[in-house]
Design an enzyme around this catalytic site. Sequence first.
Site, short mmCIF file in Angstrom:
data_model
loop_
_atom_site.label_atom_id
_atom_site.label_comp_id
_atom_site.label_asym_id
_atom_site.label_seq_id
_atom_site.Cartn_x
_atom_site.Cartn_y
_atom_site.Cartn_z
N LYS A 116 44.70 42.90 26.05
CA LYS A 116 45.75 43.00 27.07
C LYS A 116 47.10 43.33 26.47
CE LYS A 116 43.81 40.31 30.86
NZ LYS A 116 43.94 39.11 31.71
N LYS A 170 27.45 49.71 33.28
CA LYS A 170 27.46 48.70 34.32
C LYS A 170 28.42 49.08 35.46
CE LYS A 170 28.65 43.93 34.75
NZ LYS A 170 29.63 43.00 34.30
N LYS A 212 34.69 47.52 38.29
CA LYS A 212 35.96 47.89 38.91
C LYS A 212 36.72 48.89 38.06
CE LYS A 212 36.81 43.33 40.76
NZ LYS A 212 37.59 42.14 40.79
#
Length: 338
Positions: free
Chosen positions: A120, A202, A205
Site C-alpha cells: 500500500k 481469480k 475486484k
Amino acid sequence: MEAQNTQPKKQRIFSAIQPTGVFTLGNYIGAVRNWDTLQEEYECIYAIADLHAITVMQEPAELRKNTMQAFALMLACGMDPKRSITFVQSQNPHHAELSWVLSCSTMFGELSRMTQFKDKSQRHADNINAGLFTYPVLMAADILAYNADLVPIGADQKQHLELARNIAQRFNQRFGETFTVPDGYFPKQGARLMSLQDPTKKMSKSDENANGCVYILDDKDTILRKFKRAVTDSDTEVCYKEGKDGINNLMTIYGAVTGKTMDEITAEFAGKGYGDFKIAVGEAVADHLEPVRSEFARLIADKAYLTECMTNGAQQAYHLTSKLIRKVYRRVGFIDRL
Ligand code: TRP
C-alpha cells in the site's frame, strides 16, 4: 427441576469488511451465501471497518454513503441482527482505545514486515500515513476486544491475524491471561470463481477488465452482457476438460447457482453452442442474485431502519467489549475508567 442447558457454548466468530465496493459473485458463492449456516453454528460479530478505511484517502461524504451501503449489503446478504451483531466499527470507541494500548505491545520491526503495508505504501506513495502503518494493530484490537475464537479471513489478511496472535500472547505473558488467542477460520472452500475475461486468474475486484468480474448488485442486463462476453475457446462442446478454462469456469458458476452436476450440464447443452450456454449462465446468475438485489434496494431506501439496526448493533458491541477494556486498563496500570 430446573432445565439444564446442555448445548455447548458456541464459538465466537469476528470479522470485518471495509466499506469499499460490493461483494463479487466469487465472494458470494465462496463464502457470503453460507452466512446463514455460519450464524447457526457460531456466535457471529461482523463490523464495517470504517476506521480502517481512512488509512487511504476518502471523500467524507462518500465514506458515509459507502458505510451505509456496506451495512445494508451485510443485512441483504443474510446477516441477521436478531442472531448476530452487525455494527459500524467507529460507533464502538473501544476499538480505537484498545488499539492504542496494543500498539505499545507491538514492535516497529513487526509492523515493518507487513507485506500489505509495503504494497500500500507503494500504491499510495503520496499518503504513507501512520495509520497505514499501525493498521494491523487496529485489526488486532477489533478481534481481541471480543475474545473472538475464530476469524474468517482471506489469504491477504493471514499475516495480520498472525500478528494479532503474537500481540495477544505477548500481552498475556506480560500482564496475565487477558485475551483469547484467535485462530483463522477457513470454511470448506466453495467453488473458486475465475475472471470471465482471463479464466486463469481469480475473479477479483481489482481485475483491470471490468467485464471480468460480476458484482452481486449488478443488474440483469449487466450480468447478461458480462457473460455474453466471457472468454471461452475455439471448441464447441460444453464439457469440463483440461485446457478449457473459460468453459470450466462457466460450468462451475452454473453448477454453483443451479446445483447441477457437470454431467447434467453437459447433457443439458449437448448440441447447443457456447452462445446459448453463456446466456443460460447469465440468466441463472441473475436469478440467483435477484433476492439480494431487491432486499438491498428495500433496505437502502429505509434509512430509519438501517440507523436503528446500526445503533442496536453498536450498543451490543459496546456492551460486549466494556468488561474487557476495563480489565485491560486495570492490567496496564491506568486509574479506573470512569
Ligand atoms: N483488514 C480487513 C480487510 O481489509 C478488514 C478487517 C478489519 C478485519 N478488522 C478486521 C478482518 C478484523 C478480520 C478481522 O479485509
